[in-house]
Design a protein around this motif. Structure first.
Motif, PDB file in Angstrom:
ATOM      1  N   ARG A   2     -17.192  -8.794 -22.422  1.00 34.14           N
ATOM      2  CA  ARG A   2     -18.358  -8.197 -21.760  1.00 34.14           C
ATOM      3  C   ARG A   2     -18.264  -8.309 -20.240  1.00 34.14           C
ATOM      4  NH1 ARG A   2     -21.817  -4.609 -22.580  1.00 34.14           N
ATOM      5  NH2 ARG A   2     -21.790  -5.134 -24.767  1.00 34.14           N
ATOM      6  N   ALA A   3     -17.824  -9.451 -19.704  1.00 34.42           N
ATOM      7  CA  ALA A   3     -17.760  -9.645 -18.252  1.00 34.42           C
ATOM      8  C   ALA A   3     -16.805  -8.635 -17.611  1.00 34.42           C
ATOM      9  CB  ALA A   3     -17.330 -11.065 -17.916  1.00 34.42           C
ATOM     10  N   PHE A   4     -15.689  -8.363 -18.258  1.00 35.37           N
ATOM     11  CA  PHE A   4     -14.730  -7.394 -17.731  1.00 35.37           C
ATOM     12  C   PHE A   4     -15.356  -6.004 -17.710  1.00 35.37           C
ATOM     13  CE2 PHE A   4     -11.510  -4.151 -18.425  1.00 35.37           C
ATOM     14  CZ  PHE A   4     -10.690  -4.351 -17.325  1.00 35.37           C
ATOM     15  N   ARG A   5     -15.928  -5.613 -18.822  1.00 36.82           N
ATOM     16  CA  ARG A   5     -16.541  -4.287 -18.901  1.00 36.82           C
ATOM     17  C   ARG A   5     -17.610  -4.127 -17.822  1.00 36.82           C
ATOM     18  NH1 ARG A   5     -19.140  -0.988 -24.055  1.00 36.82           N
ATOM     19  NH2 ARG A   5     -19.931   0.719 -22.786  1.00 36.82           N
ATOM     20  N   GLU A   6     -18.468  -5.109 -17.678  1.00 34.51           N
ATOM     21  CA  GLU A   6     -19.540  -5.026 -16.688  1.00 34.51           C
ATOM     22  C   GLU A   6     -18.981  -4.939 -15.268  1.00 34.51           C
ATOM     23  OE1 GLU A   6     -22.040  -8.368 -17.614  1.00 34.51           O
ATOM     24  OE2 GLU A   6     -22.931  -7.336 -19.350  1.00 34.51           O
ATOM     25  N   ALA A   7     -17.922  -5.691 -14.977  1.00 31.69           N
ATOM     26  CA  ALA A   7     -17.314  -5.653 -13.648  1.00 31.69           C
ATOM     27  C   ALA A   7     -16.708  -4.282 -13.363  1.00 31.69           C
ATOM     28  CB  ALA A   7     -16.260  -6.746 -13.523  1.00 31.69           C
ATOM     29  N   GLY A  11     -17.901  -1.355 -10.647  1.00 28.42           N
ATOM     30  CA  GLY A  11     -16.946  -1.109  -9.570  1.00 28.42           C
ATOM     31  C   GLY A  11     -16.625  -2.366  -8.778  1.00 28.42           C
ATOM     32  N   ASP A  12     -16.839  -3.535  -9.375  1.00 28.71           N
ATOM     33  CA  ASP A  12     -16.605  -4.818  -8.714  1.00 28.71           C
ATOM     34  C   ASP A  12     -15.186  -5.288  -9.012  1.00 28.71           C
ATOM     35  OD1 ASP A  12     -16.577  -7.378  -7.704  1.00 28.71           O
ATOM     36  OD2 ASP A  12     -18.490  -7.965  -8.616  1.00 28.71           O
ATOM     37  N   MET A  13     -14.234  -4.809  -8.223  1.00 30.10           N
ATOM     38  CA  MET A  13     -12.839  -5.112  -8.495  1.00 30.10           C
ATOM     39  C   MET A  13     -12.484  -6.564  -8.178  1.00 30.10           C
ATOM     40  SD  MET A  13     -12.190  -2.412  -9.988  1.00 30.10           S
ATOM     41  CE  MET A  13     -10.494  -2.734 -10.397  1.00 30.10           C
ATOM     42  N   ASP A  14     -13.252  -7.225  -7.311  1.00 30.66           N
ATOM     43  CA  ASP A  14     -13.032  -8.659  -7.093  1.00 30.66           C
ATOM     44  C   ASP A  14     -13.369  -9.433  -8.360  1.00 30.66           C
ATOM     45  OD1 ASP A  14     -12.154  -8.326  -4.467  1.00 30.66           O
ATOM     46  OD2 ASP A  14     -14.166  -8.597  -3.630  1.00 30.66           O
ATOM     47  N   ALA A  15     -14.444  -9.061  -9.036  1.00 39.45           N
ATOM     48  CA  ALA A  15     -14.814  -9.713 -10.290  1.00 39.45           C
ATOM     49  C   ALA A  15     -13.782  -9.413 -11.375  1.00 39.45           C
ATOM     50  CB  ALA A  15     -16.210  -9.269 -10.741  1.00 39.45           C
ATOM     51  N   VAL A  16     -13.258  -8.190 -11.396  1.00 39.41           N
ATOM     52  CA  VAL A  16     -12.203  -7.847 -12.349  1.00 39.41           C
ATOM     53  C   VAL A  16     -11.001  -8.753 -12.111  1.00 39.41           C
ATOM     54  CG1 VAL A  16     -10.520  -6.071 -13.002  1.00 39.41           C
ATOM     55  CG2 VAL A  16     -12.929  -5.463 -12.724  1.00 39.41           C
ATOM     56  N   GLU A  17     -10.591  -8.874 -10.853  1.00 36.36           N
ATOM     57  CA  GLU A  17      -9.434  -9.711 -10.517  1.00 36.36           C
ATOM     58  C   GLU A  17      -9.666 -11.167 -10.928  1.00 36.36           C
ATOM     59  OE1 GLU A  17      -6.551 -10.900  -6.750  1.00 36.36           O
ATOM     60  OE2 GLU A  17      -8.145  -9.426  -6.448  1.00 36.36           O
ATOM     61  N   ALA A  18     -10.875 -11.661 -10.740  1.00 36.52           N
ATOM     62  CA  ALA A  18     -11.183 -13.048 -11.095  1.00 36.52           C
ATOM     63  C   ALA A  18     -11.044 -13.303 -12.592  1.00 36.52           C
ATOM     64  CB  ALA A  18     -12.599 -13.398 -10.632  1.00 36.52           C
ATOM     65  N   PHE A  55     -15.287   7.888 -14.890  1.00 39.31           N
ATOM     66  CA  PHE A  55     -14.855   6.870 -15.841  1.00 39.31           C
ATOM     67  C   PHE A  55     -16.064   6.244 -16.525  1.00 39.31           C
ATOM     68  CE2 PHE A  55     -14.048   2.547 -17.121  1.00 39.31           C
ATOM     69  CZ  PHE A  55     -12.822   2.620 -17.727  1.00 39.31           C
ATOM     70  N   ARG A  56     -15.949   6.074 -17.852  1.00 40.16           N
ATOM     71  CA  ARG A  56     -16.983   5.317 -18.566  1.00 40.16           C
ATOM     72  C   ARG A  56     -16.419   4.803 -19.875  1.00 40.16           C
ATOM     73  NH1 ARG A  56     -20.006   8.265 -22.504  1.00 40.16           N
ATOM     74  NH2 ARG A  56     -19.279  10.403 -22.615  1.00 40.16           N
ATOM     75  N   TYR A  57     -16.827   3.586 -20.200  1.00 42.57           N
ATOM     76  CA  TYR A  57     -16.484   3.032 -21.503  1.00 42.57           C
ATOM     77  C   TYR A  57     -17.434   3.631 -22.527  1.00 42.57           C
ATOM     78  CZ  TYR A  57     -13.326  -0.438 -19.528  1.00 42.57           C
ATOM     79  OH  TYR A  57     -12.271  -1.057 -18.900  1.00 42.57           O
ATOM     80  N   VAL A  58     -16.901   3.994 -23.680  1.00 42.18           N
ATOM     81  CA  VAL A  58     -17.714   4.616 -24.715  1.00 42.18           C
ATOM     82  C   VAL A  58     -17.799   3.776 -25.992  1.00 42.18           C
ATOM     83  CG1 VAL A  58     -17.379   6.957 -23.867  1.00 42.18           C
ATOM     84  CG2 VAL A  58     -15.782   6.028 -25.556  1.00 42.18           C
ATOM     85  N   LEU A  71     -11.352  -1.613 -25.518  1.00 41.29           N
ATOM     86  CA  LEU A  71     -12.427  -0.871 -24.856  1.00 41.29           C
ATOM     87  C   LEU A  71     -11.978   0.580 -24.714  1.00 41.29           C
ATOM     88  CD1 LEU A  71     -13.218  -3.455 -22.034  1.00 41.29           C
ATOM     89  CD2 LEU A  71     -14.479  -3.121 -24.162  1.00 41.29           C
ATOM     90  N   VAL A  72     -12.646   1.463 -25.420  1.00 44.86           N
ATOM     91  CA  VAL A  72     -12.319   2.882 -25.388  1.00 44.86           C
ATOM     92  C   VAL A  72     -13.059   3.524 -24.214  1.00 44.86           C
ATOM     93  CG1 VAL A  72     -12.376   5.058 -26.690  1.00 44.86           C
ATOM     94  CG2 VAL A  72     -12.026   2.876 -27.900  1.00 44.86           C
ATOM     95  N   PHE A  73     -12.338   4.367 -23.456  1.00 46.35           N
ATOM     96  CA  PHE A  73     -12.946   4.999 -22.291  1.00 46.35           C
ATOM     97  C   PHE A  73     -12.620   6.478 -22.214  1.00 46.35           C
ATOM     98  CE2 PHE A  73      -8.828   3.389 -20.767  1.00 46.35           C
ATOM     99  CZ  PHE A  73      -8.296   4.491 -20.106  1.00 46.35           C
TER     100      PHE A  73
END
Length: 141
Positions: A2-7, A11-18, A55-58, A71-73
């Motif tokens: 969930r945290a990855f999807r939300e990041a 559009g929070d690429m710093d959170a994605v990287e973390a 882009f969107r996850y579905v 995660l399907v997008f």
């Protein structure tokens, strides 16, 4: 995850990287060799976030508490629409250590390959700069 999807959706690429493990391996849908390391994976994901439009996850597939998620997008690259899937594996610390992407149709994958190929020199430079700032990871060009 969930945290990855939300990041990603924020559009929070710093959170994605973390959320990436130092030893993460990224497997591209359009390049044969995998890319090992957090710095190059983060740089690729930053670039693809600029290439993908609408882009969107579905859908999420898998046990939310399990180590493996899909995660399907949907997205667009130029005038090509594509559907894809991010296959994620998390380690014992809850960080992504395996990240594989698949996309379809072929015309969408080709548009993605062209757009990312045009940015790849900059992606490698960005990854090396992030590594030099104390963000380790194997950077191969």
């Amino acid at each position: 995850m969930r945290a990855f999807r939300e990041a990603v959706e924020a559009g929070d690429m710093d959170a994605v990287e973390a959320l990436l493990a130092e030893d993460v391996v990224f497997t591209s849908p359009v390049v044969f060799k995998p890319y090992p390391g957090k710095a190059i994976t983060a740089a690729i994901l930053r670039a693809v976030s600029q290439v993908f439009q609408d882009f969107r996850y579905v859908r999420e597939i898998g046990d939310a508490a399990g180590a493996d998620q899909a995660l399907v997008f949907t997205a667009r690259v130029g005038d090509r629409e594509l559907t894809g899937c991010d296959f994620l594996h998390v380690n014992e610390e809850g960080l992504i250590d395996d990240f594989m992407v698949m996309v379809r149709p072929l015309s969408g994958a080709q548009a993605l390959a062209e757009a990312m190929g045009a940015r790849f020199d900059q992606i490698v430079k960005d990854a090396r700069a992030r590594s030099a700032q104390g963000r380790p990871g194997d950077v191969r060009g």
